[in-house]
Enzyme design. Structure first.
Site, PDB file in Angstrom:
ATOM      1  N   HIS A 238       0.820  -1.210   0.000  1.00 53.98           N
ATOM      2  CA  HIS A 238       0.000   0.000   0.000  1.00 53.98           C
ATOM      3  C   HIS A 238       0.860   1.268   0.000  1.00 53.98           C
ATOM      4  O   HIS A 238       0.473   2.282  -0.581  1.00 53.98           O
ATOM      5  CB  HIS A 238      -0.986  -0.039   1.168  1.00 53.98           C
ATOM      6  CG  HIS A 238      -2.074  -1.073   0.993  1.00 53.98           C
ATOM      7  ND1 HIS A 238      -1.917  -2.383   1.384  1.00 53.98           N
ATOM      8  CD2 HIS A 238      -3.315  -1.001   0.434  1.00 53.98           C
ATOM      9  CE1 HIS A 238      -3.019  -3.068   1.080  1.00 53.98           C
ATOM     10  NE2 HIS A 238      -3.877  -2.255   0.501  1.00 53.98           N
ATOM     11  N   GLU A 350      -3.783  -3.050  10.307  1.00 52.64           N
ATOM     12  CA  GLU A 350      -4.698  -3.410   9.210  1.00 52.64           C
ATOM     13  C   GLU A 350      -6.147  -3.531   9.675  1.00 52.64           C
ATOM     14  O   GLU A 350      -7.009  -2.943   9.012  1.00 52.64           O
ATOM     15  CB  GLU A 350      -4.245  -4.712   8.525  1.00 52.64           C
ATOM     16  CG  GLU A 350      -5.078  -5.012   7.296  1.00 52.64           C
ATOM     17  CD  GLU A 350      -4.623  -6.275   6.558  1.00 52.64           C
ATOM     18  OE1 GLU A 350      -3.716  -6.968   7.016  1.00 52.64           O
ATOM     19  OE2 GLU A 350      -5.210  -6.532   5.504  1.00 52.64           O
TER      20      GLU A 350
END
Ligand code: CUO
Length: 684
Positions: A238, A350
């Site tokens: 990411h 996360e």
């Protein structure tokens, strides 16, 4: 015994009843009467014989006693399924369990046939995909592209009427591709819309879906989640998306993304996806400009979370970073050190089920998706489902995705900037020096890369329900570039053969004001282009490497899993490679668009000492060609250094600019990326 390949047919035409014909070779499952749903059981003989007229293959389905499916069936067939919603992922985890634990492919086929018309179709696709990727007896299967099974998540809803008409009226051989308009989600009044070709790219969204499929954050079987360095890879993949997106913004005269760091601020960027979900038979909800997130109380989803919860989780995570450890559920300190810190933090942030303490640190990143995706209907007053950022196959379309992930990355960087800088000794490779470095397209000027538009076709027939069979193509426009080759000249003074990892990155030279960037800024925009092992003979070596070989990308054919074309021959090693490998940045998006006058970039190469980097393991027959972003299935991440090395930390004192950071085993060259505003048809 059942042929595992037939399981793939269950992905086709996802909302049609399971007994309807499937496949290019017309195939039907002989479904036991007891497996049919109530609607079809009384008329099964008639319906099945009608379908049966043109059948070329029949697949027997054995009747077994079916495990309890009440939990998987508790999510409605027409509800929108999202992995970010805890209730949904628990339900999906149960179905994955059932699929993974069936004793044989035969039994798996039986239960999958039974479940297919009873559970949510998107969840069925997800759970069966995860099971096929993880069961030892279903290896080597080609999952069909998610974009072919659920095209409604990838393209403008207006094209579907035309596609239906074409497939209904015109015989398969004479059908024309339907053009997906480019540039259809907003007007030039919205500056963010300049990035449409990135956010709405099919390949980028497919990569993101596939990445989360390979790295699920929840499953009852812990081994499905607990992959080597998966928390770190969550951070790195990411982080690279953000570096790429920011560089893409510079290609469009836009500044870097502002992190969504104040959860009480309105989200300036609205987004109107213009897509309909075929499963839910509803439009994906839009988000208006300047919408705020608010406390969520949605009973149906079992979500009751406040913005203040998010703020608490965030503060505790910052506290852990600043203290240098997280607290696990038994009150033990788990250090956030150089070796494992980023991996632990990835799981915390996360969060995955590997998080050492979900009570304390919560579920920050996932719930960011959920809060933003429900900003238009926080308490379900309007009975609206989540927006596109609430699903991993559509999230990257939304400008708010990048604002959220910019913030997530800022938290990771808070940890990274506290680690000691790499020293000269850690970076250098004594005896090895780079004497030349350049890049060129075939026959092009050195150090100039070019991008342009391309039109490609994709067969969407597998995703259509209740239409005549045969291919039906959609033609879409995407960015691409002229392939290029790096040439690196390396001198080895060591007197013996040495091995090295070649690491190639690119970043813009100047910031949004046109000022040269400081290393501490520029490192955050360093986009990995390639990483590969070379052997260096004593004396001068010349290394050539093609852009199509990149360790972050997969080829166009594999992104779209055009299973009928360009497929390696059956039974070859190449075919094995082809199989697992839906994960990988699409090669057509390897470099940013650039500017008509050229986007000035620093292209960087480092030749690092392989003795410090190597992981000894067998990779033959493994899908490893997008390993930098996707890892290697059932193997260790093939690089011992931290992901993003050598740019994952602040530079050492004195190296405030990239040029001062270089040791003799590194080199940079000025490169310009030029965009040529022409459209080329892939088919020639
Ligand atoms: Cu991939 Cu937020 O993790 O979307």
């Amino acid at each position: 015994m059942a042929d595992k390949k037939n399981l793939l047919l269950l992905f086709e035409h996802p909302t049609e009843p399971v007994f309807m014909d499937k496949g290019k070779k017309v195939t039907v499952f002989d479904v036991p009467d007891n497996y049919l749903t109530d609607r079809y059981r009384p008329i099964s003989t008639e319906v099945q014989s009608r379908v049966g007229e043109k059948v070329e293959q029949r697949v027997p389905v054995r009747e077994i006693s079916i495990p309890d499916l009440r939990i998987p069936m508790s999510l409605g067939r027409e509800e929108q399924f999202s992995l970010f919603i805890p209730k949904h992922r628990r339900i999906a985890a149960r179905l994955i369990d059932i699929f993974v634990n069936m004793r044989s492919v035969d039994d798996l086929q039986s239960v999958a046939v039974y479940a297919r018309d009873r559970v949510n179709p998107v969840m069925f696709n997800y759970a069966l995909s995860v099971a096929l990727l993880h069961r030892p007896d279903t290896q080597g299967l080609d999952l069909p592209s998610f974009a072919q099974t659920f095209p409604d998540r990838f393209v403008d809803s207006q094209v579907f009427r035309q596609l239906r008409e074409e497939s209904f009226v015109v015989q398969p051989g004479s059908r024309m591709p339907i053009i997906i308009p480019r540039d259809y989600t907003a007007s030039d009044l919205e500056p963010e819309h300049r990035l449409w070709y990135f956010r709405e790219d099919l390949g980028i969204n497919l990569h993101h879906w596939h990445w989360h499929l390979v790295y699920p954050f929840e499953a009852s079987d812990r081994s499905i989640v607990a992959k080597d360095r998966r928390g770190e890879l969550f951070y790195y993949m990411h982080e690279q998306i953000m570096a790429r997106y920011n560089m893409e913004r510079f290609s469009n005269n836009l500044a870097r993304v502002q992190p969504f760091n104040n959860l009480r601020d309105p989200i300036v960027e609205g987004y109107f996806p213009k897509m309909d979900s075929l499963v839910a038979s509803r439009a994906w909800p839009p988000r208006f400009d300047n919408t705020r997130i608010n406390d969520l109380n949605r009973e149906q989803d079992q979500i009751n979370v406040e913005v203040a919860d998010m703020e608490r989780w965030r503060d505790r995570i910052f506290e852990a970073i600043h203290q240098g450890f997280v607290m696990d559920e038994r009150g033990q300190q788990v250090p956030l050190d150089e070796a494992r810190g980023i991996d632990i933090l990835g799981n915390v942030l996360e969060s995955s089920i590997l998080s050492p303490n979900r009570t304390l640190y919560g579920d920050l990143h996932n719930f960011g998706h959920v809060f933003i995706s429900y900003a238009h209907d926080t308490n379900n007053k309007h009975l609206e489902s989540f927006g596109v950022i609430g699903d991993s196959s559509t999230a990257m379309r939304d400008p708010a995705f990048y604002r959220w992930h910019a913030y997530i990355d800022r938290i990771f960087q808070e940890h990274k900037t506290r680690l000691p800088a790499y020293t000269d000794t850690q970076l250098n490779y004594p005896g090895i020096s780079i004497t030349g470095f350049q890049v060129a397209t075939n026959g092009g000027q050195p150090n100039v890369l070019t991008t342009f538009w391309q039109q490609s076709d994709m067969d969407l027939s597998r995703g259509f329900d209740f239409t005549p069979r045969g291919n039906v193509f959609a033609r879409f426009t995407h960015l691409t570039h002229s392939p290029f080759t790096y040439t690196i000249n390396v001198n080895n003074d060591g007197g013996a053969q040495r091995f090295a990892y070649v690491r190639i990155f690119i970043a813009p030279k100047n910031d949004e004001r046109g000022q040269p960037m400081l290393m501490r800024e520029q490192r955050l925009m360093m986009v990995e282009l390639d990483k590969f092992v070379v052997s260096l003979n004593p004396g001068p070596n010349s290394i050539r490497r093609r852009s199509t070989e990149s360790s972050v990308t997969i080829p166009f054919e594999r992104t779209f899993r055009n299973l009928d074309a360009n497929r390696p021959a059956a039974g070859t090693a190449e075919e094995l490679e082809f199989n697992f490998c839906g994960c990988g940045w699409p090669n057509h998006m390897l470099i940013p668009k650039g500017l008509p006058e050229g986007l000035r970039c620093d292209l960087f190469v480092m030749v690092s000492n392989y003795e410090n980097d190597r992981i000894d393991q067998q990779l033959v027959g493994r899908c490893s060609d997008a390993a930098s972003y996707c890892g290697v299935r059932d193997r260790l991440y093939p690089d011992r250094q931290s992901m993003g090395y050598p740019f994952d930390r602040l530079p050492r004192t004195g190296a405030d600019r990239l040029v001062n950071f270089l040791t003799p085993n590194m080199s940079i060259v000025d490169v310009s990326i030029r965009h040529d505003n022409r459209v080329v048809n892939r088919q020639g």
